[in-house]
Design an enzyme around this catalytic site. Sequence first.
Site, short mmCIF file in Angstrom:
data_model
loop_
_atom_site.label_atom_id
_atom_site.label_comp_id
_atom_site.label_asym_id
_atom_site.label_seq_id
_atom_site.Cartn_x
_atom_site.Cartn_y
_atom_site.Cartn_z
N GLU A 24 6.16 -28.73 11.99
CA GLU A 24 5.03 -28.23 12.73
C GLU A 24 4.43 -29.16 13.28
OE1 GLU A 24 1.64 -27.14 10.58
OE2 GLU A 24 2.62 -26.60 8.99
N LYS A 85 -3.99 -23.80 18.77
CA LYS A 85 -3.12 -23.79 17.48
C LYS A 85 -2.54 -22.19 17.87
CE LYS A 85 -4.01 -23.72 12.58
NZ LYS A 85 -5.12 -23.66 11.59
N VAL A 105 2.94 -22.42 11.16
CA VAL A 105 4.27 -22.14 10.47
C VAL A 105 5.12 -21.00 11.31
CG1 VAL A 105 5.03 -21.20 8.39
CG2 VAL A 105 3.49 -23.01 8.22
N ASP A 137 -7.41 -10.09 6.15
CA ASP A 137 -7.23 -11.43 6.71
C ASP A 137 -5.94 -11.78 6.25
OD1 ASP A 137 -7.46 -13.99 7.66
OD2 ASP A 137 -9.54 -14.34 7.01
N SER A 139 -2.17 -14.35 6.85
CA SER A 139 -1.62 -14.96 7.76
C SER A 139 -0.41 -14.55 8.48
CB SER A 139 -1.28 -16.38 6.91
OG SER A 139 -0.49 -17.17 8.09
N ALA A 140 -0.01 -14.67 9.80
CA ALA A 140 1.06 -14.11 10.35
C ALA A 140 2.42 -14.93 9.87
CB ALA A 140 0.76 -14.39 11.75
N ASP A 141 1.94 -16.07 8.94
CA ASP A 141 3.18 -16.95 8.38
C ASP A 141 4.10 -15.78 7.46
OD1 ASP A 141 2.29 -18.90 9.75
OD2 ASP A 141 1.51 -19.78 7.89
N LYS A 158 -1.23 -22.47 0.58
CA LYS A 158 -2.75 -23.25 0.53
C LYS A 158 -3.43 -22.70 -0.77
CE LYS A 158 -2.64 -24.74 5.12
NZ LYS A 158 -1.64 -24.37 5.67
#
Length: 304
Positions: A24, A85, A105, A137, A139-141, A158
């Site tokens: 990335e 981003k 990611v 909330d 993440s799209a990951d 994380k």
Amino acid sequence: MIEINYSSEVDKAKAEGRPIVALESTIITHGMPYPRNVETAQLVEQDIRDAGATPATMAVLNGILHVGLEPEQLQELGQAKNVAKISRADMAACIATGGTGATTVAATMIAARMAGISVFATGGIGGVHKGGATSFDISADLQELAQTPVNVICAGAKAILDLELTLEYLETQGVPVITYGQDTLPAFWSAQSDLTAPLRMDDLNEIAKAYCIRRDMGLPGGQLIANPIPVKAQIPIEELTPILAQAQQEADKLGVTGKAVTPFLLQRIFELTEGRSLEANIALVRNNAKLAAHLAKELHKLTK
């Protein structure tokens, strides 16, 4: 048509049928200051070369998707200001408008799939944020892992996230979460957590076989391989837990919300650990890159 530019190194590796590892670029533009960001990116790329594979750092530069960056492009990206981003939602828009964006990611997985690359090394994936059960909330990951067929090597999600809910979400989406070499999930800066790994595999050939079998079964999505940070570089979980709690309390008190939460927390953790979190981050990314190169070689043996 989407224009894809392959670096000279990646182009040669593709022509010769050699293993390639995707990387990335948000770690360069949003992860650490210049020149440490470029120095780290160069080290990670060299780690992959030394392990017998070719690095392919992804980025969108002036509306063109780049699979692998030339040395001068890496330097320019490391010093660029106001770089977007990009993730699944805005990647196409960035390309269409001629923008410059660093891949998260999710976006890196998309770029890797388009380039025919099946292994990607990162630091830590995104996940469900604290309070995500009500804020949504997430993440799209995580959704990308459920639909894009790429092996993602990381040191876990994380540690600022809700790790338990992140694991539950991945399970719901049918994503194989494989811990390499231990029975518990790593927690990014810490090698251990109190969460049991859904799957443990110690053999990269078996991990590669599992990926191929999923593909042959017609199952969508990739595999998440959680690779613990080297113990000598970690911040033990018992030391890290109160630091994470303090940083989160400060964010709540100041009313930090949305996209501002993650950078605020990471900066406070950097300060509270007197810079150790950054050194640990670099160590785990390099460790993941080496493992990714070896996995790419195992996959190459099975598919050539």
